[in-house]
Write a protein that holds these residues in place. Sequence first.
Motif, mmCIF file in Angstrom:
data_model
loop_
_atom_site.group_PDB
_atom_site.id
_atom_site.type_symbol
_atom_site.label_atom_id
_atom_site.label_comp_id
_atom_site.label_asym_id
_atom_site.label_seq_id
_atom_site.Cartn_x
_atom_site.Cartn_y
_atom_site.Cartn_z
ATOM 1 N N GLY A 193 -28.505 46.281 -23.588
ATOM 2 C CA GLY A 193 -29.438 45.604 -22.684
ATOM 3 C C GLY A 193 -30.613 45.104 -23.325
ATOM 4 O O GLY A 193 -31.198 44.237 -22.525
ATOM 5 N N GLU A 275 -30.083 38.341 -13.202
ATOM 6 C CA GLU A 275 -29.167 39.200 -13.951
ATOM 7 C C GLU A 275 -29.413 39.797 -15.107
ATOM 8 O O GLU A 275 -29.471 41.086 -15.431
ATOM 9 C CB GLU A 275 -27.797 38.702 -13.958
ATOM 10 C CG GLU A 275 -27.144 38.404 -12.670
ATOM 11 C CD GLU A 275 -26.567 39.521 -11.947
ATOM 12 O OE1 GLU A 275 -27.181 40.607 -12.114
ATOM 13 O OE2 GLU A 275 -25.960 39.180 -10.951
ATOM 14 N N THR A 278 -33.055 42.360 -15.248
ATOM 15 C CA THR A 278 -32.693 43.511 -14.378
ATOM 16 C C THR A 278 -33.395 44.736 -15.048
ATOM 17 O O THR A 278 -33.145 44.863 -16.132
ATOM 18 C CB THR A 278 -31.240 43.650 -14.123
ATOM 19 O OG1 THR A 278 -30.903 42.721 -13.518
ATOM 20 C CG2 THR A 278 -31.015 45.073 -13.148
ATOM 21 N N LYS A 283 -27.574 48.632 -14.964
ATOM 22 C CA LYS A 283 -27.147 47.519 -14.020
ATOM 23 C C LYS A 283 -27.225 46.099 -14.739
ATOM 24 O O LYS A 283 -26.884 45.183 -13.845
ATOM 25 C CB LYS A 283 -28.111 47.607 -12.786
ATOM 26 C CG LYS A 283 -27.822 48.791 -11.879
ATOM 27 C CD LYS A 283 -28.817 48.809 -10.861
ATOM 28 C CE LYS A 283 -28.808 50.371 -9.998
ATOM 29 N NZ LYS A 283 -29.743 50.553 -9.054
ATOM 30 N N ARG A 284 -28.002 46.189 -15.736
ATOM 31 C CA ARG A 284 -28.144 44.945 -16.406
ATOM 32 C C ARG A 284 -26.659 44.178 -16.864
ATOM 33 O O ARG A 284 -25.995 44.934 -17.673
ATOM 34 C CB ARG A 284 -29.228 44.854 -17.483
ATOM 35 C CG ARG A 284 -29.892 43.789 -18.050
ATOM 36 C CD ARG A 284 -30.890 43.723 -19.147
ATOM 37 N NE ARG A 284 -32.075 44.944 -18.663
ATOM 38 C CZ ARG A 284 -32.726 45.716 -19.330
ATOM 39 N NH1 ARG A 284 -32.444 45.667 -20.818
ATOM 40 N NH2 ARG A 284 -33.679 46.517 -18.830
ATOM 41 N N LYS A 285 -26.429 43.110 -16.628
ATOM 42 C CA LYS A 285 -24.930 42.608 -16.866
ATOM 43 C C LYS A 285 -24.929 42.615 -18.490
ATOM 44 O O LYS A 285 -25.950 42.309 -19.090
ATOM 45 C CB LYS A 285 -24.918 41.263 -16.401
ATOM 46 C CG LYS A 285 -24.644 41.281 -14.826
ATOM 47 C CD LYS A 285 -23.644 41.981 -14.036
ATOM 48 C CE LYS A 285 -23.621 41.566 -12.823
ATOM 49 N NZ LYS A 285 -22.494 42.651 -12.254
ATOM 50 N N THR A 286 -23.603 42.822 -18.888
ATOM 51 C CA THR A 286 -23.433 42.427 -20.270
ATOM 52 C C THR A 286 -23.213 40.912 -20.686
ATOM 53 O O THR A 286 -22.947 40.191 -19.802
ATOM 54 C CB THR A 286 -21.894 43.239 -20.807
ATOM 55 O OG1 THR A 286 -21.234 42.625 -20.199
ATOM 56 C CG2 THR A 286 -22.178 44.545 -20.516
ATOM 57 N N LYS A 288 -20.854 39.480 -22.123
ATOM 58 C CA LYS A 288 -19.321 39.232 -21.687
ATOM 59 C C LYS A 288 -19.147 39.095 -20.249
ATOM 60 O O LYS A 288 -18.467 38.016 -19.923
ATOM 61 C CB LYS A 288 -18.239 40.416 -22.088
ATOM 62 C CG LYS A 288 -16.856 39.990 -21.985
ATOM 63 C CD LYS A 288 -16.031 41.363 -22.418
ATOM 64 C CE LYS A 288 -14.549 41.104 -22.311
ATOM 65 N NZ LYS A 288 -13.720 42.051 -23.029
ATOM 66 N N GLU A 289 -19.863 39.923 -19.486
ATOM 67 C CA GLU A 289 -19.912 39.559 -17.990
ATOM 68 C C GLU A 289 -20.601 38.284 -17.585
ATOM 69 O O GLU A 289 -20.115 37.505 -16.588
ATOM 70 C CB GLU A 289 -20.459 40.773 -17.159
ATOM 71 C CG GLU A 289 -19.893 41.901 -17.193
ATOM 72 C CD GLU A 289 -20.523 43.207 -16.758
ATOM 73 O OE1 GLU A 289 -19.935 44.255 -16.245
ATOM 74 O OE2 GLU A 289 -21.704 43.332 -16.757
ATOM 75 N N LEU A 290 -21.639 38.070 -18.116
ATOM 76 C CA LEU A 290 -22.430 36.964 -17.852
ATOM 77 C C LEU A 290 -21.790 35.521 -18.233
ATOM 78 O O LEU A 290 -21.751 34.570 -17.758
ATOM 79 C CB LEU A 290 -23.864 36.702 -18.734
ATOM 80 C CG LEU A 290 -24.992 37.932 -18.167
ATOM 81 C CD1 LEU A 290 -26.127 37.913 -19.165
ATOM 82 C CD2 LEU A 290 -25.491 37.860 -16.600
ATOM 83 N N LYS A 292 -18.849 34.858 -17.919
ATOM 84 C CA LYS A 292 -17.807 34.593 -16.693
ATOM 85 C C LYS A 292 -18.542 33.670 -15.390
ATOM 86 O O LYS A 292 -17.717 33.375 -14.429
ATOM 87 C CB LYS A 292 -17.251 35.694 -16.187
ATOM 88 C CG LYS A 292 -16.506 36.448 -17.207
ATOM 89 C CD LYS A 292 -15.786 37.826 -16.710
ATOM 90 C CE LYS A 292 -15.078 38.573 -17.734
ATOM 91 N NZ LYS A 292 -14.436 39.986 -17.123
ATOM 92 N N TYR A 293 -19.804 33.582 -15.396
ATOM 93 C CA TYR A 293 -20.678 32.833 -14.423
ATOM 94 C C TYR A 293 -20.207 31.360 -14.470
ATOM 95 O O TYR A 293 -20.262 30.780 -15.337
ATOM 96 C CB TYR A 293 -21.976 33.094 -14.683
ATOM 97 C CG TYR A 293 -22.466 34.609 -13.968
ATOM 98 C CD1 TYR A 293 -21.796 35.544 -14.137
ATOM 99 C CD2 TYR A 293 -23.664 34.548 -13.280
ATOM 100 C CE1 TYR A 293 -22.173 36.783 -13.802
ATOM 101 C CE2 TYR A 293 -23.931 35.932 -12.703
ATOM 102 C CZ TYR A 293 -23.341 36.865 -13.128
ATOM 103 O OH TYR A 293 -23.736 38.239 -12.609
#
Length: 321
Positions: A193, A275, A278, A283-286, A288-290, A292-293
């Motif tokens: 993070g 995001e 945060t 709760k901060r997005k990784t 890899k998750e970001l 996908k936006y």
Amino acid sequence: MDNDNKLDRFLKLGKAGEGTYGVVYKAKNKLTGKNVALKKIKLQKFYNKGCSEGVPSTAMREITLLKGVRHSSIVELLDVMYTTDKLYLVFEYLDLDLKRYMDHSKQPLEAELVKNYMKQLLDAIAYLHSHRILHRDLKPQNLLVDKEGHIKMADFGLARSFSLPTRTYTHEVITMWYRAPELLLGEKMYCTGVDIWSLGCVMAEMLMKRALFPGDSEIDQLYKIFRIMGTPQEDDWPGVQLLPDFKAAFPKWLPKNLRDIVKFNNTEEEILLKEMLTYDPAKRKTAKELLKYNYLKTAKLTTPDLTAFPVEETIDEAGPS
């Protein structure tokens, strides 16, 4: 081939920058005709200072990590050479760093260029984190850009490998303006993070053309963050009051609307930045998750305007001595 002969391959074209442990030159490989960045580190200054054979630990770390990574958005270490009193790191050459580009651009960065850069940077960070590497010093000065629209992470002197579960690391990393709040509050058990927060600060700076949190000390840095994001509370960051440097006497600021501070081009930019910035690291997005936006899925290679940055070809006939 010995190192002295290998050094003869390169012709210095001028100084490109200077850091704590050495000078970076723009040089040309006489055999290929390609430009490279040549980082020269004088070794004798570091003898008897706890360094391995006079080599500063940051240089050793950079060499070790970069030899094991290959990614289109991470600067490539091409070669390592040494003499009795100098170490040379040969990197691929890019035109200039993001900080200089932003400082000299007359207009804010175009929306498509910001998106393009963020896609590449998050892709690189996802790669590093999947290989259990933290960069720990993401800032515009360490991000290199070229005229084709590529952006690459450089300067891995503060990077390190991490293990899961996370171990205790020093919290005195990352240049102040881009340092995550958990580090400023003394957290020693941190993970990926911290790089995501730094990238969020970089994104805000691309949109604003100035730093979002330009503190001049650790406490001022915290207050700069608190004044915009609000003073963190237990309900939005469980455990924050237990961090070593959290004070009950901190002023109580309410969060501001980021839209009043950052000039977003669209709502998707705002969502991505929020995001990344945060408070609670859990709760901060990784990266890899970001990735996908939807905002990043439409990113395409966008060319920056580098016409204001003429390349100087000042030849140093003395070579890389």
